[in-house]
Design a protein around this motif. Structure first.
Motif, PDB file in Angstrom:
ATOM      1  N   ALA A  40       0.786  -1.234   0.000  1.00  0.00           N
ATOM      2  CA  ALA A  40       0.000   0.000   0.000  1.00  0.00           C
ATOM      3  C   ALA A  40       0.820   1.288   0.000  1.00  0.00           C
ATOM      4  O   ALA A  40       0.289   2.369   0.213  1.00  0.00           O
ATOM      5  CB  ALA A  40      -0.994   0.024   1.162  1.00  0.00           C
ATOM      6  N   ILE A  65       2.160   2.690  -2.585  1.00  0.00           N
ATOM      7  CA  ILE A  65       1.742   3.489  -3.740  1.00  0.00           C
ATOM      8  C   ILE A  65       0.439   4.225  -3.414  1.00  0.00           C
ATOM      9  O   ILE A  65       0.302   5.425  -3.649  1.00  0.00           O
ATOM     10  CB  ILE A  65       1.570   2.590  -4.989  1.00  0.00           C
ATOM     11  N   LYS A  66      -0.465   3.460  -2.839  1.00  0.00           N
ATOM     12  CA  LYS A  66      -1.760   4.032  -2.460  1.00  0.00           C
ATOM     13  C   LYS A  66      -1.563   5.210  -1.482  1.00  0.00           C
ATOM     14  O   LYS A  66      -2.209   6.242  -1.595  1.00  0.00           O
ATOM     15  CB  LYS A  66      -2.616   2.931  -1.802  1.00  0.00           C
ATOM     16  N   GLN A  67      -0.658   5.010  -0.533  1.00  0.00           N
ATOM     17  CA  GLN A  67      -0.384   6.053   0.470  1.00  0.00           C
ATOM     18  C   GLN A  67       0.060   7.351  -0.211  1.00  0.00           C
ATOM     19  O   GLN A  67      -0.407   8.447   0.133  1.00  0.00           O
ATOM     20  CB  GLN A  67       0.720   5.566   1.419  1.00  0.00           C
ATOM     21  N   GLN A 110      -0.539   8.147  -3.309  1.00  0.00           N
ATOM     22  CA  GLN A 110      -1.664   8.653  -4.112  1.00  0.00           C
ATOM     23  C   GLN A 110      -2.648   9.440  -3.257  1.00  0.00           C
ATOM     24  O   GLN A 110      -3.187  10.450  -3.691  1.00  0.00           O
ATOM     25  CB  GLN A 110      -2.374   7.494  -4.818  1.00  0.00           C
ATOM     26  N   VAL A 111      -2.862   8.961  -2.051  1.00  0.00           N
ATOM     27  CA  VAL A 111      -3.779   9.676  -1.145  1.00  0.00           C
ATOM     28  C   VAL A 111      -3.211  11.060  -0.833  1.00  0.00           C
ATOM     29  O   VAL A 111      -3.915  12.072  -0.885  1.00  0.00           O
ATOM     30  CB  VAL A 111      -4.016   8.866   0.157  1.00  0.00           C
ATOM     31  N   THR A 117       3.114   6.292 -11.300  1.00  0.00           N
ATOM     32  CA  THR A 117       3.303   4.923 -10.831  1.00  0.00           C
ATOM     33  C   THR A 117       3.219   3.957 -12.013  1.00  0.00           C
ATOM     34  O   THR A 117       2.561   4.229 -13.012  1.00  0.00           O
ATOM     35  CB  THR A 117       2.257   4.538  -9.762  1.00  0.00           C
ATOM     36  N   ASP A 151       2.953  -2.133  -8.646  1.00  0.00           N
ATOM     37  CA  ASP A 151       4.001  -2.659  -7.773  1.00  0.00           C
ATOM     38  C   ASP A 151       4.711  -3.892  -8.321  1.00  0.00           C
ATOM     39  O   ASP A 151       5.435  -4.577  -7.604  1.00  0.00           O
ATOM     40  CB  ASP A 151       3.499  -2.862  -6.336  1.00  0.00           C
TER      41      ASP A 151
END
Ligand code: GDP
Ligand code: MG
Length: 439
Positions: A139, A141-143, A145-146, A157, A160
């Motif tokens: 997560a 990448i998600k972090q 993105q947020v 990105t 992963d």
């Protein structure tokens, strides 16, 4: 903490009319202990004490009218010099985009700081691109993105399964084609420094050719922060350090020794989890914060950024001249609310360390509301002229604000103490303010 220990050492000196060599020696013993307890590297402490002693025992101190202040001034200057002297700015490439590579151990705050840095650059009218090159941490990448989403900064990105080196290369291409002037690469960390991590970082570096390689270190790790900085610097040749989590209960040692040991300047300080909680690191401000002299400058700067500049200026003048009235108090409380957590702000105010330790001056929002109610129950004249308050007026105010007379008394006493403190501070610093008076 370090600040209050040093304050008590200097408190003793300050009261003295004459400072002998023994006084200086004793003060230095205490300073040495305080620094060691704060996790400052022992070699750094040794050299620091030797420097201060040499200067303090020189001609100036004995001749001075305020020898205690001279010693404090020397300590202040030496601490500032130790931390790099002045603010080290971010370098920019003359062939855009400028690449900033964020490195560090897992959990140090790389991803969070990447977002904060993008925010800071965006405010300076730059166009940053965030790059998610940590493909290992779940997560991650998600972090990023947020964080990017919060500030409207795009995140590059490739998912992963991609190779971090490819990600960096393509991100750079993307930035060039789309007019991004800064590329911030968030890389992976490990729990410990290892070869695989360093090799990957070196490969990314060789492709991305960063102008800045910033090591993100958790200030709470104390001595360890210095060791981490040393090995990253050996492997990657850092251009700067970001100290994170300075909002926590850190003992401050890392801030003092990182530059001295590695030669890398601390460029930024992070003091919270929010996206705005990143500031350029100012050694002189950190030094006076550590010495408990408060951080008027950054308080005022902060005030000016988020508050009416006129009002902030006025407040600064009033604080210096100790012309503070209840109205100013109300105003200040409002401004303080806008500025953020009260405890953090108080740390920046001169003498606030002692202030917070005084039992009757605990800072909590409830009490602030009570103070506000008391001031609001005063007449216009009373607010402008605190000396008007007599027993019968206080009774009326107590009744009007739903407090006891004792509570009103306590508040008025605190207010008076605050005024006194401001007065002391301004006379200590001299008429020209913190800079002119001390330097
Ligand atoms: P990374 O593994 O190096 O990318 O670290 P992260 O950016 O994921 O941060 C790890 C944790 O530290 C997160 O919970 C962050 O919210 C927190 N964190 C980062 N910087 C700060 C800071 O300045 N203050 C505080 N209190 N927490 C921070
Ligand atoms: Mg991360």
């Amino acid at each position: 903490g370090l600040a209050s220990r040093l304050q008590s050492v200097f408190g003793k000196l300050r009261g003295k009319g004459k400072v002998t060599e023994d006084d200086v020696n004793e003060a230095m013993r205490e300073v040495r202990l305080a620094l060691l307890e704060a996790d400052v590297n022992f070699k750094v402490v040794k050299e620091f004490i030797a420097n201060v002693k040499e200067k303090a025992l020189g001609q100036e101190v004995a001749k001075s009218f305020t020898p205690g202040m001279v010693v404090i001034d020397i300590v202040n200057k030496e601490l500032t010099a130790l931390m790099g002297g002045s603010n080290a700015r971010l370098e920019r490439s003359n062939r855009p985009p400028t690449v900033i590579m964020m490195v560090g151990l897992q959990g140090a705050g790389k991803t969070t700081t990447s977002g904060k840095l993008a925010r800071l650059l965006q405010k300076q009218n730059h166009k940053p691109l965030l790059v998610a090159a940590d493909v290992y941490r779940p997560a991650a990448i998600k972090q990023l993105q947020v964080l990017g989403g919060q500030i409207n900064v795009p995140v590059f990105t490739l998912g992963d399964n991609a190779n971090p080196v490819d990600i960096a290369a393509q991100a750079l291409q993307h930035a060039k084609e789309n007019g991004f002037d800064t590329v911030i690469i968030d890389t992976a960390g490990r729990l410990h420094i290892d070869e695989a991590l360093m090799d990957e970082l070196k490969n990314i570096r060789d492709i991305a050719k960063p102008t800045e390689t910033l090591l993100v270190v958790d200030a709470m790790t104390g001595q360890d922060a210095v060791n981490v900085a040393q090995s990253f610097n050996e492997q990657l040749t850092l251009t700067g350090v970001v100290l994170t989590k300075l909002d926590g209960d850190t003992r401050g040692g890392a801030a003092i020794s990182v530059k001295a040991v590695t030669g890398c300047p601390i460029k930024f300080a992070a003091m919270g989890e929010k996206i705005d909680a990143l500031e350029p690191f100012h050694p002189e401000r950190m030094a006076s914060r550590i010495l408990g002299m408060g951080d008027m400058l950054s308080l005022i700067e902060k005030a000016q950024a988020s508050i009416d500049a006129e009002k902030a200026k006025d407040l600064e003048r009033k604080m210096r001249n100790a012309e503070f009235t209840f109205d100013d108090f109300l105003e200040q409380m409002e401004q303080v609310r806008k500025l953020g957590p009260l405890d953090q702000l108080l740390d920046m105010l001169p003498g606030a360390g002692q202030l917070k330790e005084m039992k009757n001056l605990k800072v909590d929002e409830k009490q602030m509301a009570r103070m506000e109610a008391i001031v609001k129950s005063m007449t216009k004249e009373e607010r402008a002229n605190p000396d008007l308050l007599n027993v019968s007026r206080k009774k009326r105010i107590a009744l009007g604000s739903g407090n006891s007379v004792q509570e009103v008394n306590r508040f008025v006493k605190q207010f008076e103490d605050m005024r006194k403190m401001m007065k002391q501070f301004s006379s200590m610093m001299g008429p020209k303010g913190p800079k002119g008076g001390l330097k």
